[in-house]
Write an enzyme that holds these catalytic residues in place. Structure first.
Site, PDB file in Angstrom:
ATOM      1  N   HIS A  91       0.857  -1.194   0.000  1.00 55.26           N
ATOM      2  CA  HIS A  91       0.000   0.000   0.000  1.00 55.26           C
ATOM      3  C   HIS A  91       0.889   1.237   0.000  1.00 55.26           C
ATOM      4  O   HIS A  91       1.985   1.239   0.561  1.00 55.26           O
ATOM      5  CB  HIS A  91      -0.918  -0.015   1.221  1.00 55.26           C
ATOM      6  CG  HIS A  91      -1.930   1.085   1.223  1.00 55.26           C
ATOM      7  ND1 HIS A  91      -1.628   2.374   1.615  1.00 55.26           N
ATOM      8  CD2 HIS A  91      -3.237   1.098   0.859  1.00 55.26           C
ATOM      9  CE1 HIS A  91      -2.712   3.125   1.510  1.00 55.26           C
ATOM     10  NE2 HIS A  91      -3.700   2.381   1.053  1.00 55.26           N
ATOM     11  N   GLU A  93      -3.483   2.534  -7.196  1.00 61.39           N
ATOM     12  CA  GLU A  93      -3.826   3.639  -6.306  1.00 61.39           C
ATOM     13  C   GLU A  93      -2.820   4.769  -6.522  1.00 61.39           C
ATOM     14  O   GLU A  93      -1.760   4.772  -5.894  1.00 61.39           O
ATOM     15  CB  GLU A  93      -3.851   3.182  -4.846  1.00 61.39           C
ATOM     16  CG  GLU A  93      -2.700   2.252  -4.446  1.00 61.39           C
ATOM     17  CD  GLU A  93      -2.579   2.099  -2.941  1.00 61.39           C
ATOM     18  OE1 GLU A  93      -3.565   2.328  -2.234  1.00 61.39           O
ATOM     19  OE2 GLU A  93      -1.472   1.789  -2.479  1.00 61.39           O
TER      20      GLU A  93
END
Length: 274
Positions: free
Chosen positions: A118, A188
């Site tokens: 992430h 992302e």
């Protein structure tokens, strides 16, 4: 902790079935990050699990709580259509790594999937692609699905380096996986996470198509076609539908908006299923 895991096995399709079934399914994962106490999680799940919105078999829903809540959440969702994810894992199975959690530990308490790389892990904790490749492999070997997160910074995006950055993240991050491995990808863009800025659907589609083409070159066309590619970055109810309409978007990775059961359900309700 459960002593007889068979009695608590979720009566829903397995991950292997989901990732090899028709490509029309959409995945919506809510990443709680470092939020919620046990009481807050219980309140969230009480209203969330009871919603009829979760009854659509074409939408696969997952929550990603912090480590401290995983066991309690697993018990709460074990008889529901909700899957359980972890926010990261260590690459080693065990050892002198104070403060870390291993993939076998996560699998043992019923975790189904785990985020790898992430953007906050990459940029705050300086996790690099080679280590992330080891973490993804550890997840696979422990029987979980790795969700490899990739994305470029604003500076990289403005300089036209997006595809070069993503190619490097994909090539290295997936390098330790078996040839027929099942995994999920999450694009992302760093500049869109928690900023309120959302990538335009045209840009998202272009980027997802590039990622799918790259997966085909690294593995095979078949694996590329069945690999879910999610979008993450300031996802809310008012943009979820337009993002889900992109042909190469197979779902959403939701951050802050997933902390409220009402907001998260509103996002799920907006997902377009062909």
């Amino acid at each position: 902790m459960f002593t007889d895991k068979e009695t608590h096995r979720k009566p829903f399709p397995t991950w292997a079935h989901l990732l090899h079934s028709e490509p029309s399914k959409q995945f919506v994962f809510g990443n709680w990050k470092m939020n919620k106490t046990l009481t807050e999680a219980q309140t969230f799940l009480k209203s969330f699990i009871s919603s009829d919105i979760l009854s659509n078999p074409q939408i696969i829903t997952g929550i990603i709580p912090p480590f401290t809540l995983l066991s309690a959440c697993q018990q709460a969702v074990s008889d529901s259509p909700i899957f359980l994810g972890a926010q990261t894992t260590h690459e080693a199975d065990s050892g002198a790594f104070t403060g870390e959690i291993s993939a076998p530990m996560l699998k043992d308490i019923g975790v189904d999937f785990v985020l790898i790389g992430h953007s906050e892990r990459r940029h705050i904790f300086h996790e690099q692609n080679p280590v992330l490749a080891e973490k993804a492999a550890a997840a696979i070997h422990s029987g979980m699905i790795p969700v490899l997160c990739i994305g470029e910074t604003l500076e990289e995006q403005e300089s036209g380096a997006t595809q070069d950055i993503l190619l490097n993240q994909l090539t290295t991050g997936l390098s330790k996986l078996p040839e027929q491995a099942s995994f999920i990808l999450a694009y992302e863009p760093v500049w869109a996470i928690g900023t309120g800025k959302v990538a335009h659907p045209d840009l998202v589609q272009e980027t997802h198509a590039f990622c799918r083409k790259t997966i085909a070159s690294l593995f095979s066309k078949d694996i590329a076609e069945r690999t879910p590619i999610l979008y993450g970055g300031s996802v809310k109810a008012d943009n979820a539908r337009s993002l889900s309409l992109c042909p190469d978007v197979n779902g959403l990775l939701v951050g802050g908006a997933s902390l409220s059961s009402e907001n998260f359900l509103s996002i799920i309700q907006q997902i377009d299923i062909p």
